[in-house]
Design a protein around this motif. Structure first.
Motif, PDB file in Angstrom:
ATOM      1  N   GLY A 204      39.634  30.573  59.765  1.00  0.00           N
ATOM      2  CA  GLY A 204      39.823  31.978  60.138  1.00  0.00           C
ATOM      3  C   GLY A 204      41.273  32.293  60.450  1.00  0.00           C
ATOM      4  O   GLY A 204      41.791  33.346  60.065  1.00  0.00           O
ATOM      5  N   ASP A 205      41.958  31.389  61.149  1.00  0.00           N
ATOM      6  CA  ASP A 205      43.388  31.587  61.422  1.00  0.00           C
ATOM      7  C   ASP A 205      44.173  31.716  60.127  1.00  0.00           C
ATOM      8  O   ASP A 205      45.054  32.572  59.988  1.00  0.00           O
ATOM      9  N   ALA A 206      43.855  30.843  59.156  1.00  0.00           N
ATOM     10  CA  ALA A 206      44.576  30.869  57.885  1.00  0.00           C
ATOM     11  C   ALA A 206      44.245  32.117  57.073  1.00  0.00           C
ATOM     12  O   ALA A 206      45.125  32.704  56.437  1.00  0.00           O
ATOM     13  N   VAL A 207      42.977  32.536  57.101  1.00  0.00           N
ATOM     14  CA  VAL A 207      42.575  33.727  56.348  1.00  0.00           C
ATOM     15  C   VAL A 207      43.332  34.956  56.842  1.00  0.00           C
ATOM     16  O   VAL A 207      43.831  35.760  56.038  1.00  0.00           O
ATOM     17  N   ARG A 208      43.441  35.128  58.142  1.00  0.00           N
ATOM     18  CA  ARG A 208      44.176  36.281  58.679  1.00  0.00           C
ATOM     19  C   ARG A 208      45.646  36.241  58.259  1.00  0.00           C
ATOM     20  O   ARG A 208      46.269  37.274  58.058  1.00  0.00           O
ATOM     21  N   ARG A 209      46.169  35.049  58.118  1.00  0.00           N
ATOM     22  CA  ARG A 209      47.575  34.894  57.756  1.00  0.00           C
ATOM     23  C   ARG A 209      47.815  35.054  56.257  1.00  0.00           C
ATOM     24  O   ARG A 209      48.869  35.534  55.834  1.00  0.00           O
ATOM     25  N   LEU A 210      46.844  34.676  55.419  1.00  0.00           N
ATOM     26  CA  LEU A 210      47.092  34.533  53.987  1.00  0.00           C
ATOM     27  C   LEU A 210      46.471  35.620  53.116  1.00  0.00           C
ATOM     28  O   LEU A 210      46.962  35.876  52.014  1.00  0.00           O
ATOM     29  N   TYR A 211      45.384  36.240  53.562  1.00  0.00           N
ATOM     30  CA  TYR A 211      44.669  37.159  52.674  1.00  0.00           C
ATOM     31  C   TYR A 211      45.367  38.518  52.628  1.00  0.00           C
ATOM     32  O   TYR A 211      45.469  39.230  53.626  1.00  0.00           O
ATOM     33  N   THR A 212      45.857  38.860  51.426  1.00  0.00           N
ATOM     34  CA  THR A 212      46.479  40.150  51.146  1.00  0.00           C
ATOM     35  C   THR A 212      45.923  40.670  49.825  1.00  0.00           C
ATOM     36  O   THR A 212      45.200  39.955  49.114  1.00  0.00           O
ATOM     37  N   GLY A 213      46.296  41.890  49.487  1.00  0.00           N
ATOM     38  CA  GLY A 213      45.849  42.440  48.220  1.00  0.00           C
ATOM     39  C   GLY A 213      46.369  41.653  47.035  1.00  0.00           C
ATOM     40  O   GLY A 213      45.638  41.377  46.076  1.00  0.00           O
ATOM     41  N   ARG A 214      47.626  41.266  47.061  1.00  0.00           N
ATOM     42  CA  ARG A 214      48.200  40.498  45.944  1.00  0.00           C
ATOM     43  C   ARG A 214      47.531  39.127  45.837  1.00  0.00           C
ATOM     44  O   ARG A 214      47.270  38.636  44.742  1.00  0.00           O
ATOM     45  N   ALA A 215      47.258  38.515  46.983  1.00  0.00           N
ATOM     46  CA  ALA A 215      46.569  37.223  46.962  1.00  0.00           C
ATOM     47  C   ALA A 215      45.174  37.362  46.362  1.00  0.00           C
ATOM     48  O   ALA A 215      44.708  36.484  45.621  1.00  0.00           O
ATOM     49  N   LEU A 216      44.503  38.459  46.674  1.00  0.00           N
ATOM     50  CA  LEU A 216      43.167  38.700  46.141  1.00  0.00           C
ATOM     51  C   LEU A 216      43.195  38.744  44.623  1.00  0.00           C
ATOM     52  O   LEU A 216      42.355  38.144  43.941  1.00  0.00           O
ATOM     53  N   LEU A 217      44.179  39.435  44.053  1.00  0.00           N
ATOM     54  CA  LEU A 217      44.262  39.559  42.601  1.00  0.00           C
ATOM     55  C   LEU A 217      44.576  38.218  41.936  1.00  0.00           C
ATOM     56  O   LEU A 217      44.072  37.927  40.856  1.00  0.00           O
ATOM     57  N   LYS A 218      45.395  37.422  42.563  1.00  0.00           N
ATOM     58  CA  LYS A 218      45.836  36.176  41.938  1.00  0.00           C
ATOM     59  C   LYS A 218      44.798  35.059  42.067  1.00  0.00           C
ATOM     60  O   LYS A 218      44.589  34.279  41.131  1.00  0.00           O
ATOM     61  N   TYR A 219      44.126  34.973  43.221  1.00  0.00           N
ATOM     62  CA  TYR A 219      43.322  33.788  43.495  1.00  0.00           C
ATOM     63  C   TYR A 219      41.821  34.031  43.584  1.00  0.00           C
ATOM     64  O   TYR A 219      41.056  33.067  43.539  1.00  0.00           O
ATOM     65  N   GLU A 307      48.513  34.492  34.126  1.00  0.00           N
ATOM     66  CA  GLU A 307      47.237  33.804  33.957  1.00  0.00           C
ATOM     67  C   GLU A 307      46.121  34.796  33.639  1.00  0.00           C
ATOM     68  O   GLU A 307      45.216  34.496  32.852  1.00  0.00           O
ATOM     69  N   ALA A 308      46.165  36.001  34.286  1.00  0.00           N
ATOM     70  CA  ALA A 308      45.094  36.983  34.105  1.00  0.00           C
ATOM     71  C   ALA A 308      45.291  37.840  32.854  1.00  0.00           C
ATOM     72  O   ALA A 308      44.332  38.443  32.367  1.00  0.00           O
ATOM     73  N   LEU A 309      46.516  37.874  32.349  1.00  0.00           N
ATOM     74  CA  LEU A 309      46.820  38.801  31.254  1.00  0.00           C
ATOM     75  C   LEU A 309      46.036  38.476  29.984  1.00  0.00           C
ATOM     76  O   LEU A 309      45.532  39.387  29.314  1.00  0.00           O
ATOM     77  N   ALA A 310      45.910  37.195  29.645  1.00  0.00           N
ATOM     78  CA  ALA A 310      45.197  36.835  28.417  1.00  0.00           C
ATOM     79  C   ALA A 310      43.735  37.265  28.493  1.00  0.00           C
ATOM     80  O   ALA A 310      43.178  37.778  27.515  1.00  0.00           O
ATOM     81  N   GLY A 311      43.102  37.053  29.653  1.00  0.00           N
ATOM     82  CA  GLY A 311      41.716  37.480  29.790  1.00  0.00           C
ATOM     83  C   GLY A 311      41.561  38.984  29.704  1.00  0.00           C
ATOM     84  O   GLY A 311      40.598  39.484  29.118  1.00  0.00           O
ATOM     85  N   TRP A 312      42.517  39.713  30.273  1.00  0.00           N
ATOM     86  CA  TRP A 312      42.457  41.177  30.232  1.00  0.00           C
ATOM     87  C   TRP A 312      42.639  41.682  28.811  1.00  0.00           C
ATOM     88  O   TRP A 312      41.948  42.611  28.372  1.00  0.00           O
ATOM     89  N   LEU A 313      43.560  41.076  28.071  1.00  0.00           N
ATOM     90  CA  LEU A 313      43.786  41.481  26.684  1.00  0.00           C
ATOM     91  C   LEU A 313      42.686  40.994  25.756  1.00  0.00           C
ATOM     92  O   LEU A 313      42.596  41.453  24.608  1.00  0.00           O
ATOM     93  N   GLN A 314      41.891  40.043  26.238  1.00  0.00           N
ATOM     94  CA  GLN A 314      40.812  39.440  25.452  1.00  0.00           C
ATOM     95  C   GLN A 314      41.348  38.827  24.160  1.00  0.00           C
ATOM     96  O   GLN A 314      40.783  38.985  23.071  1.00  0.00           O
ATOM     97  N   GLY A 315      42.434  38.115  24.334  1.00  0.00           N
ATOM     98  CA  GLY A 315      43.044  37.431  23.199  1.00  0.00           C
ATOM     99  C   GLY A 315      44.258  36.655  23.649  1.00  0.00           C
ATOM    100  O   GLY A 315      44.712  36.794  24.797  1.00  0.00           O
ATOM    101  N   PRO A 316      44.808  35.821  22.797  1.00  0.00           N
ATOM    102  CA  PRO A 316      45.975  35.014  23.181  1.00  0.00           C
ATOM    103  C   PRO A 316      47.191  35.885  23.438  1.00  0.00           C
ATOM    104  O   PRO A 316      47.294  37.014  22.934  1.00  0.00           O
ATOM    105  N   LEU A 317      48.111  35.351  24.220  1.00  0.00           N
ATOM    106  CA  LEU A 317      49.346  36.069  24.499  1.00  0.00           C
ATOM    107  C   LEU A 317      50.307  35.878  23.336  1.00  0.00           C
ATOM    108  O   LEU A 317      50.760  34.760  23.070  1.00  0.00           O
TER     109      LEU A 317
END
Length: 588
Positions: A204-219, A307-317
């Protein structure tokens, strides 16, 4: 009709594989502590001749009664010395990657030895062990060993009925937003879903310190065993009172986990809103949004990672997609993808901008990467446009190596056992790591004699370039440390040996020619239980190749012998894990 028998078919297939490729399943199954889930790989030895027979040491590590410094037989059959248990744990922690075997030990043996030592010291000296785990993750930047260590630390103290320190240990090792989920995956895989209170509070201590919107999108991705929402449900952390937006973020993470089709980002989170809008674009229209003017800025504002871009484009970069995402990539992400850039045909202008960032001294300093990462990238790509920036970056990374005054003898072990790969995910063996480290010390020292040794030894004249100097090193067979010392020590002010310490020719003291008042630093790259010299004044065994480790030589010689790296830092006060305790230690 014969009924299909799944187990019989699997057994037959396994037997066929073993007949055709016996090396593929050598040494049994992968380690039970390994979480990477990879198929066991063949043994890679890189030897010009057959390896010597393994000779087990005479004193067993578990429950051993022999005192530290006792002479025993090492893995090569030569004379070795038992380490003090804390020293054994330290060297193993900084040199072992979980699930990976070494030249003389299987992955299971090494993993079990590490777990046993952590559990013993978690109970006998929790403050020291907490310092080790904190430094291992934040100073040495090792993830798996630190996470596994924290899990075993908590479990050992819980089993012993010992209070305190566990919450701090968990918080200290969680330094990236995906790590609370990784730690929970390891705990539940080992000990089930019952979570001790200190474990929940530390997460819980780490979650309060680490969880942000950008972290949510990346991980927070479906490939994770434990999503952000899972972590929140299992540990029930309250939002940080200093982050009024975090409560809404937690609710959004839970919706993404359980109601992804209806999950809407908080209105005041512009990054999440922009990302949500991109996801709503029809697939047929997405590539145009990336390749048209402003595409790079659009991706950056939406927090779209490569990392997420290829999945979003639904094809190779392709080249255009890479060129759009390169501006928002970090320098080490650029280094890891150089070969991908070349294969996609990225143009010279964006490649030049990427090369400029890779070679920028301030970017190298911020990344805190040492020469080995740039050497690995140099070997992974064959394009001439990356050679110079990588070599420049490697040169900048030497800034963390100390400038040693006087004369220094640097001995680099190039025996066959050093050509062992520490990880299935790297092609950089211990021999080349040792050569880079030794060369870096020699280039930065006031005066240095650089020597490679094995069965015999020979001097190496360093080139101005680390990469060119590396080409002068060879595989020299066995390990005759004592012979190299006798041949090359000439009243030097210090001796540095980079080795795995498993000498096949060994006297009672390989450093007998070195006066007692001259310091000898053994840099161990493998972490075996038996060392090549007995402990004594001005005889130091060190491990780990990071900025914190490199600082030890000048500190020890200036009389500030504070022991291990974390023992030289400002002391951290660890308090009992009590309900309502306000945890203020950021885990640095």
């Amino acid at each position: 009709m014969t009924r299909f028998n799944r187990q019989r078919t699997k057994a037959a297939t396994r037997a066929e594989i073993q007949r055709e490729l016996p090396g593929l399943t050598a040494r049994g199954v992968s380690s039970p502590l390994s979480t990477h889930g990879q198929w066991p790989i063949p043994e890679v030895r890189h030897l010009r001749s057959a390896p010597p027979p393994v000779v087990r040491r005479t004193a067993a590590a578990p429950g051993r009664t022999a005192a530290p410094g006792t002479a025993v037989t090492n893995h090569q059959g030569g004379t070795g010395y038992l380490r003090e248990p804390k020293e054994e744990l330290f060297l193993l922690a900084v040199s072992h990657l979980f699930g990976q075997e070494s030249f003389y030990e299987s992955a299971v043996e090494r993993d079990e030895r590490y777990v046993r030592l952590i559990r013993e010291h978690a109970v006998s000296d929790p403050e020291w062990t907490l310092g080790l785990l904190r430094w291992l993750r934040t100073g040495f930047r090792v993830r798996t060993a630190a996470l596994v260590g924290a899990v075993e630390f908590v479990h050992a103290r819980s089993a012993a009925g010992a209070a305190g320190y566990s919450r701090q240990a968990v918080d200290a090792v969680l330094q990236r937003p995906d790590e609370p989920g990784e730690l929970l995956a390891h705990w539940t895989g080992r000990y089930g879903r019952r979570l001790p209170q200190p474990l929940r509070r530390g997460i819980g201590d780490a979650v309060r310190r680490l969880y942000t919107g950008r972290a949510l999108l990346k991980y927070d991705t479906p490939s994770r065993a434990f999503r952000f929402g899972d972590v929140l449900e299992l540990t029930h952390p309250a939002p940080d009172p200093d982050k009024p937006w975090q409560g809404a973020l937690f609710r959004y993470a839970l919706d993404r986990r359980h109601r992804p089709d209806r999950a809407l980002p908080p209105a005041d989170q512009r990054l999440l809103s922009a990302h949500h809008e991109l996801l709503g674009v029809p697939p047929a229209d997405r590539r145009a949004l990336v390749t048209e003017p402003g595409g790079a800025q659009r991706l950056a504002e939406a927090g779209m990672t490569w990392e997420a871009l290829a999945g979003w484009l639904q094809g190779p970069l392709d080249a255009a997609a890479w060129e759009a995402v390169i501006p928002s990539m970090g320098p080490m992400a650029l280094v890891r993808n150089l070969r991908n850039f070349d294969q996609a045909g990225v143009g010279d202008e964006p490649a030049a901008r990427a090369a400029g960032r890779i070679a920028d001294p301030e970017e190298v300093r911020r990344s805190r990467q040492f020469p080995f990462r740039f050497l690995a990238a140099h070997r992974a790509t064959r394009s001439s446009r990356w050679s110079e920036p990588l070599e420049t970056a490697l040169g900048h990374s030497l800034a963390g190596v100390p400038v040693l005054p006087g004369r220094t003898l640097v001995l680099v072990d190039r025996s066959s056992s050093m050509f062992d790969l520490p990880s299935a995910r790297t092609q950089l063996n211990r021999a080349d790591t040792a050569a880079v480290f030794g060369t870096a010390l020699a280039l930065r020292a006031e005066r240095a004699d650089l020597v490679q040794f094995g069965t015999g030894s020979r001097a190496v004249e360093p080139e101005p370039s680390v990469l060119r100097t590396l080409g002068l090193f060879r595989n020299l067979g066995g390990t005759d440390t004592a012979g190299a010392v006798r041949r090359h020590y000439r009243e030097h002010d210090r001796v540095v040996v980079v080795t795995d310490e498993q000498a096949h020719r060994s006297s009672a003291d390989p450093f007998a020619p070195v006066p007692e008042d001259v310091p000898v630093y053994t840099w161990n790259l493998a972490g075996y239980a038996v060392g090549h010299t007995a402990p004594g004044p001005r005889r130091y065994t060190l491990g780990g190749l990071s900025d914190a480790s490199f600082e030890l030589i000048p500190l020890l010689e200036s009389g500030q012998d504070g022991g291990h790296p974390w023992e030289r830092s400002a002391p951290h006060t660890a308090r009992p894990d009590r309900p309502g305790a306000q945890h203020t230690d950021p885990g640095t």
